[in-house]
Design a protein around this motif. Sequence first.
Motif, short mmCIF file in Angstrom:
data_model
loop_
_atom_site.label_atom_id
_atom_site.label_comp_id
_atom_site.label_asym_id
_atom_site.label_seq_id
_atom_site.Cartn_x
_atom_site.Cartn_y
_atom_site.Cartn_z
N PRO A 31 63.73 28.38 -2.95
CA PRO A 31 62.59 28.13 -2.05
C PRO A 31 61.60 27.15 -2.69
CG PRO A 31 62.35 30.26 -3.14
CD PRO A 31 63.67 29.72 -3.57
N ARG A 32 61.28 26.07 -1.99
CA ARG A 32 60.35 25.05 -2.48
C ARG A 32 59.27 24.86 -1.43
NH1 ARG A 32 61.09 25.65 -7.04
NH2 ARG A 32 59.66 23.89 -7.33
N ARG A 96 62.36 38.43 -0.40
CA ARG A 96 63.72 38.05 -0.73
C ARG A 96 64.43 37.60 0.54
NH1 ARG A 96 66.95 42.92 -2.06
NH2 ARG A 96 65.25 43.26 -3.54
N TYR A 97 65.39 36.71 0.34
CA TYR A 97 66.25 36.32 1.45
C TYR A 97 67.68 36.28 0.92
CZ TYR A 97 66.09 31.77 -0.85
OH TYR A 97 66.16 30.76 -1.77
N ASP A 98 68.61 36.28 1.83
CA ASP A 98 70.02 36.17 1.46
C ASP A 98 70.58 34.85 1.97
OD1 ASP A 98 70.07 38.59 0.21
OD2 ASP A 98 71.11 39.65 1.82
N LEU A 99 71.58 34.37 1.26
CA LEU A 99 72.39 33.26 1.73
C LEU A 99 73.73 33.81 2.19
CD1 LEU A 99 71.86 30.62 -1.14
CD2 LEU A 99 70.69 30.72 1.08
N THR A 100 74.20 33.34 3.32
CA THR A 100 75.56 33.62 3.76
C THR A 100 76.33 32.31 3.74
OG1 THR A 100 74.88 35.47 5.16
CG2 THR A 100 77.01 34.45 5.64
N ALA A 116 66.06 31.95 -6.31
CA ALA A 116 64.83 32.56 -5.81
C ALA A 116 64.21 33.51 -6.82
CB ALA A 116 65.13 33.32 -4.51
N PHE A 117 64.83 33.66 -8.01
CA PHE A 117 64.33 34.58 -9.03
C PHE A 117 63.46 33.83 -10.03
CE2 PHE A 117 67.98 36.70 -7.27
CZ PHE A 117 67.63 38.04 -7.27
N ALA A 118 62.44 34.52 -10.51
CA ALA A 118 61.53 33.94 -11.50
C ALA A 118 62.21 33.92 -12.88
CB ALA A 118 60.23 34.74 -11.55
N THR A 119 61.49 33.40 -13.87
CA THR A 119 62.02 33.41 -15.24
C THR A 119 62.29 34.84 -15.67
OG1 THR A 119 59.77 33.40 -16.11
CG2 THR A 119 60.87 31.28 -15.90
N PHE A 194 70.05 34.01 -13.54
CA PHE A 194 70.52 35.31 -13.04
C PHE A 194 71.42 35.05 -11.84
CE2 PHE A 194 69.99 38.98 -10.15
CZ PHE A 194 70.53 39.97 -10.98
N VAL A 195 72.66 35.54 -11.91
CA VAL A 195 73.61 35.39 -10.83
C VAL A 195 73.85 36.77 -10.21
CG1 VAL A 195 75.91 34.62 -10.13
CG2 VAL A 195 74.71 33.44 -11.99
N PRO A 196 73.39 37.00 -8.98
CA PRO A 196 73.60 38.31 -8.35
C PRO A 196 75.09 38.65 -8.25
CG PRO A 196 71.93 37.08 -7.16
CD PRO A 196 72.55 36.12 -8.14
N GLY A 197 75.35 39.94 -8.36
CA GLY A 197 76.73 40.40 -8.31
C GLY A 197 77.42 40.11 -6.99
#
Length: 752
Positions: A31-32, A96-100, A116-119, A194-197
Amino acid sequence: MSDAPADPLDTAILAALLQGRHGDPFALLGPRQENHGEGTRTRIRACLPGAAHAWVECGGTRMAMTKLGRNDVFSLLLPTAVDAAWRTSQLPGARRYDLTVAWSDGSQQRGPDPYAFATLLGDMDLHLFGEGRHFELAQALGAQAMSVDGVPGVRFAVWAPNASAVAVLGDFNGWHAARHPMRLRHGAGVWELFVPGAWGARPGCRYKFAVRDVYGELLPDKADPLARMTEMPPATASVITRPGETAPPFAWHDAAWMQRRAAQDPHAEPLLIYEVHAGAWQRAADGGTLSWDALGDRLIPYLQDLGFTHLELLPITEHPFGGSWGYQPLSLFAPSARFGPPQAFARFVDRCHAANLGVILDWVPAHFPTDPHGLARFDGTALYEHADPREGLHQDWNTLIYNLGRNEVRGFLLASALHWLEHFHIDGLRVDAVASMLYRDYSRAPNAWIPNRHGGRENLEAIDFLRTLNTEVQARCPGAMTIAEESTAWPGVTAPTDSGGLGFTFKWNMGWMHDTLRYMAHDPVHRTWHHHNMTFGLVYAWSEAFVLPLSHDEVVHGKGSLLGKMPGDTWQRFANLRAYLAFMWAHPGKKLLFMGGELAQEREWNHDTALDWQLLDMPAHAGVQSLVRDLNRLYAQLPALHRLDAVQEGFRWVVGDDSHNSVLAFLRLAAANEAPVLAISNLTPVPRPGYRVGVPQAGPWQERLNTDAACYGGSNLGNQGGAQAVAQPSHGWPASLTLTLPPLATLILTPA
């Protein structure tokens, strides 16, 4: 949404993203905020090589993303109403949002956007890392399975301060660097993501890092220096583990062992070490390598039966070339996949402790190999190693030398040592090639080394590193040992660091090993001229706390086996070996025997095959094994043989100058209420009846061990189990024994 402003991303930036060359992906992806005439709007971008379509799922609304030309970068400017609701909502997870993603192969995935995750890494983690004092580095860098904001996934982090771009690639992204470029934490030089599972990053997946140097050139894909698990060599990828190091978290059962270890002084305890190459002790039925569980089933009861107190493993840190025996490792936090997963190794250690068997690991901080997937020029520069080959290249082994003057490298090695001790409950580290670390001119021509800042040959950074290592081990791991393989006369290797020493618990006595084996290789008729080889070790025996090693190095590279070094006919060779082993067990210093020595192995050791266990069908070989078993039990039973190893009060010569007869006799002493031990060796094939030796007291003395006994394969000459000492002074002692000394034999006696 056709009236939404076009994405301002230009062609050059698109190309950098898709080629994995962009060093700041978080400035473009995720997100920008953009300024538009009606105010600030949120644009979401995703780089998705191989995707056909992509959508943003936000607040129950599904919105199609636009593909930017023919590129695999997708963009969406959130509608004003959706954007306002999303940014102002205070509900948990509402931001939070999801990508499909619909992939070109017809599959679909949905999950949170990694961008979309911070440091993630805390400032204290980065600060301690920069200082070289992050001793829990295995929980900070590398691949950490965890949840962030309630989202399960894997946090990746790697140190590459001079790289222009770094990406993580693996099974979960088709090994495509453009899918998961990482964020640089400036100052620390650490890249993280961070790569979500939901995107497939989970324990068991293989991964590496795609690193571009400062000029943008792509380096060979790099394995993770902090990997805690690897795939089976010769493959070189790292493997994501579950939380807790020993995948999954291991339930230890050795609390009593650890408490007892912490309360003991290793210098005063029996220390009988059996050195093992895990791949070549025994083999599976199909000829393959035994797993940790299979080794536990076979090796642990074997060592219990023989009475060894500790098992020492040649390096099991992952190494690409099996022929290095582990001495050229690249994954200093990962047990080799050759023997099973980390959990299986933890289970093996736990089983050893349940059997009252300590575990020592050979650990190699002196050098590392040049394999392109490893640490060499990790970010395109000499990061872990010295840049100048006069400091950074081991000419003997064609390996690279760690730059111990760099905080992050020191911290990496310190964290590795503590990782094995704390997380795998290892009882000691035998530090390899210490001499090569201590001297800047080690094995170098006069013009091929760089003096220290004072103009000297001492490696000041290595000295400081070793002192810090030993200080931290003593503080954090009560009862754990560090053992130096140091082949020179460097002073104070085992002296405390606060008195100027290096602080090791023990030092291998390489000089004793070389001198005594050289003596034993002589035909007995010539030994009279080399008597000093057997006595010289007692000149300096208390300058350090020593381990007497008969190590793997003495049975390879054309040196032959222990039995092969012995002169004479078959009977004499075995008798020589038995006499020598008993002399060693009675001599001051802890004991180490490399596997196969107890079998009287005939051939030189070969790491590709098992020991010659069939030799035990032959009485002479079985006799040597029985002797080692009895020596171990006697050594543990008699405090005089181990209690005062490192102090002169524990030893007295009785006969040290009888070079003509090649006879040596000495007393081992302990506390006043503990029995002294007399050891006497006749190292010629000539029996010597009526040989008088002085002893501290008159009365009966028991022959506790005779290496010429028939049960060991000897001629059964001796003293019928004992002798009577009379009040006749001899050799400076108030009483004396008259003994029959068997040929090529050692006797051990105590007051009855």
